[in-house]
Design a protein around this motif. Structure first.
Motif, mmCIF file in Angstrom:
data_model
loop_
_atom_site.group_PDB
_atom_site.id
_atom_site.type_symbol
_atom_site.label_atom_id
_atom_site.label_comp_id
_atom_site.label_asym_id
_atom_site.label_seq_id
_atom_site.Cartn_x
_atom_site.Cartn_y
_atom_site.Cartn_z
ATOM 1 N N GLN A 22 4.986 8.091 -1.529
ATOM 2 C CA GLN A 22 5.705 7.154 -2.105
ATOM 3 C C GLN A 22 5.031 6.747 -3.667
ATOM 4 N N HIS B 138 0.690 -1.175 -0.134
ATOM 5 C CA HIS B 138 -0.035 0.064 -0.100
ATOM 6 C C HIS B 138 1.010 1.132 -0.088
ATOM 7 N N THR C 222 1.739 5.261 0.113
ATOM 8 C CA THR C 222 1.025 6.491 0.479
ATOM 9 C C THR C 222 1.253 7.633 -0.778
ATOM 10 N N ALA C 223 0.660 8.535 -0.855
ATOM 11 C CA ALA C 223 0.764 9.610 -1.952
ATOM 12 C C ALA C 223 2.166 10.071 -2.221
#
Length: 69
Positions: free
Chosen positions: A67, A62, A64-65
């Motif tokens: 990453q 998952h 993040t924005a």
């Protein structure tokens, strides 16, 4: 790739979520997502360097924005 998202992840490839697939070589990725009118497939290969990946959670990574960008 949309069939893979549905079959292996049990997810809806038409939900608007961006699914990122990486190759064995860490300098290549493919993204698949629904843009409202069709499925988009984007491929990227870095000339220098490699993509860095977070740890897997529940069989998926998952991002993040930050990453993702």
């Amino acid at each position: 790739m949309a069939a893979l998202v549905k079959a292996e992840m049990g997810a809806d490839p038409f939900s608007g979520t961006i699914y990122v697939f990486r190759a064995k070589r860490t300098d290549r990725i493919k993204l698949i997502f629904w843009d409202g009118s069709g499925v988009c497939l984007v491929a990227k290969r870095l000339e220098d360097g490699e993509f860095h990946w977070p740890r897997m959670q529940d069989g998926a990574m998952h991002l993040t924005a930050v990453q993702f960008s």
